[in-house]
Design a protein around this motif. Structure first.
Motif, mmCIF file in Angstrom:
data_model
loop_
_atom_site.group_PDB
_atom_site.id
_atom_site.type_symbol
_atom_site.label_atom_id
_atom_site.label_comp_id
_atom_site.label_asym_id
_atom_site.label_seq_id
_atom_site.Cartn_x
_atom_site.Cartn_y
_atom_site.Cartn_z
ATOM 1 N N THR A 287 0.846 -1.194 0.000
ATOM 2 C CA THR A 287 0.000 0.000 0.000
ATOM 3 C C THR A 287 0.883 1.246 0.000
ATOM 4 N N ASN A 293 -3.349 1.904 6.963
ATOM 5 C CA ASN A 293 -3.581 0.679 6.198
ATOM 6 C C ASN A 293 -3.079 -0.486 7.037
ATOM 7 N N SER A 309 -8.559 0.192 5.718
ATOM 8 C CA SER A 309 -7.972 1.513 5.507
ATOM 9 C C SER A 309 -9.018 2.582 5.796
#
Length: 433
Positions: A287, A293, A309
């Motif tokens: 990510t 996240n 998230s």
């Protein structure tokens, strides 16, 4: 709640032992059974040996099948007969009370600590044997043999593989004088029996995760004073630190082939998901977003992950391929959906859903997007699928105490596992553990 705490910890930071017998098994209680469960006869197993049998095999099998929610074993006192040989089965007597399937069996002492266990499954309507097996086991393997019988009977009658001969990992916390005195990573049979201490520490331990072969557990430990990730061999008890980045090292998750480990790291100032090659220790960042996240869970193909998230303003579930590309949002119902786990077939996710101030376990069909709330809350967390995908185990709170809950994926069957200590953050093992 673990996932609420995880977000709080991340926001603030962006800023051993061999197998040891534990004190007591968890107690399992069926709090809601399924309507219309199929009656079945599990006749008490015959015992050939001196004294009392070392295990009540028939009782264990009956309990297993009852916990599935699909079967309603006839109590021994209400059985029309208790045969121990095929020739003794009176099919009409069982049919009169609505029982179409009967299990008989026996346990025999062979001497030298060895035992023979045999069973047969009969269809009383068709007057035929459906199954018949014999096992040899030590005294310490008798519960495992009973769970194996349950698996075989369950699969024969439902067409789905059973998950009785599996294990759960969880965190146990000992509370003294209102304060947590010790944390322990535990492993027990799926029904809470035979609990073993994997690792113990006066500082927090969390997030146990199974390797797909059931031989290792990864977990987060604050034993050194700050969070690190460890990998522990369940056979040798060898413990290896695998991530010691600055900031947070958390939320480990093995890839389906066991060669990689997803994790959440905050060494660059915010929480991102990385994947580590366990052979080379090389990290790949998955990510790339300034939001939080965390909580990666693998899809069965090993090519993508689902994760939590808050990039859209509130915690939601997303899916993203490991190799790149944009993340796709999966959940839209409500302002809090977090901590997803993926079913073994990859068709569903279970996660924590907030509704009306309560945190509950919900399940979503990834093909249709349909969501169903399975539990009542108010503080349910950390769902984990059974290896056959039929049940979900999770953390919950009852009477101010942390316990474990189990719910069927259709929400009809609910159970509770509790013990003398607080228990939380369960992870259901794969097959073969």
């Amino acid at each position: 709640m673990m996932h609420m705490q995880r977000f709080a910890v991340i926001l603030c930071l962006i800023l051993g032992a061999a197998w040891v017998q534990a004190e007591a098994a968890l107690n399992i209680t069926i709090t809601q059974g399924a309507v219309g469960a199929t009656p079945i006869g599990i006749v008490p197993f015959a015992w050939t040996g001196t004294g009392q049998p070392p295990q009540r095999i028939g009782h264990i099998v009956a309990d297993d099948l009852a916990r599935s929610g699909l079967f309603a074993p006839v109590p021994a006192a209400k059985m029309p007969q208790q045969p121990t040989q095929p020739s003794q089965i009176d099919n009409s007597a069982w049919s009169k009370i609505g029982v179409g399937d009967v299990v008989i069996g026996g346990l025999e002492s062979l001497g030298g600590g060895q035992y023979s266990v045999h069973f047969q499954l009969f269809d009383t309507l068709q007057n035929q044997q459906l199954l018949g097996y014999r096992f040899q086991a030590t005294i310490g393997q008798l519960r495992q043999a009973a769970h194996r019988i349950s698996d075989l009977v369950y699969q024969q009658l439902t067409g789905q593989r059973g998950a009785f001969n599996t294990h759960i990992a969880y965190v146990s916390t000992k509370v003294e004088n209102g304060r947590i005195a010790r944390f322990r990573i535990m492993v027990a049979d799926y029904d809470g029996h035979d609990p073993q201490i994997v690792y113990s520490s006066p500082r927090p331990l969390s997030s146990p995760a199974w390797s797909p072969d059931g031989k290792y557990i990864a977990y987060e430990s604050f034993a050194s004073g700050r969070p690190k990730l460890y990998l522990q061999n369940l056979t040798t008890a060898k413990r290896e630190m695998i991530s010691d980045q600055s900031g947070l090292n958390s939320a480990p998750a093995f890839s389906p082939d066991g060669t990689r480990l997803a994790m959440t790291l905050t060494h660059d100032g915010h929480a991102e998901i990385y994947v580590m090659n366990l052979s080379t220790r090389q990290l790949i960042q998955v990510t790339h977003d300034a939001s939080i996240n965390t909580g990666a869970a693998w899809m069965p193909d090993g090519k993508s992950i689902v994760f939590t998230s808050d990039r859209g303003g509130s915690p939601q579930i997303y899916v993203k391929t490991i190799g790149g590309g944009p993340a796709q949002r999966l959940t839209y119902d409500g302002n809090y959906n977090a901590g997803a786990t993926v079913s073994p077939d990859g068709k569903k996710i279970a996660f924590v859903h907030q509704a009306g101030g309560a945190f509950q376990i919900a399940i979503m069909n990834l093909g249709t997007g349909q969501m169903q709330v399975l539990t009542r809350g108010p503080l349910d967390d950390a769902p984990s699928f059974s290896p056959n995908g039929a049940m979900v185990i999770f953390s919950t709170v009852e009477g101010g105490k942390k316990v474990l809950g189990v719910v069927s994926v259709d929400g009809r069957v609910r159970q509770r596992l509790s013990g003398p200590e607080y228990v939380s953050q369960p992870a259901w093992s794969p097959y073969g553990s």
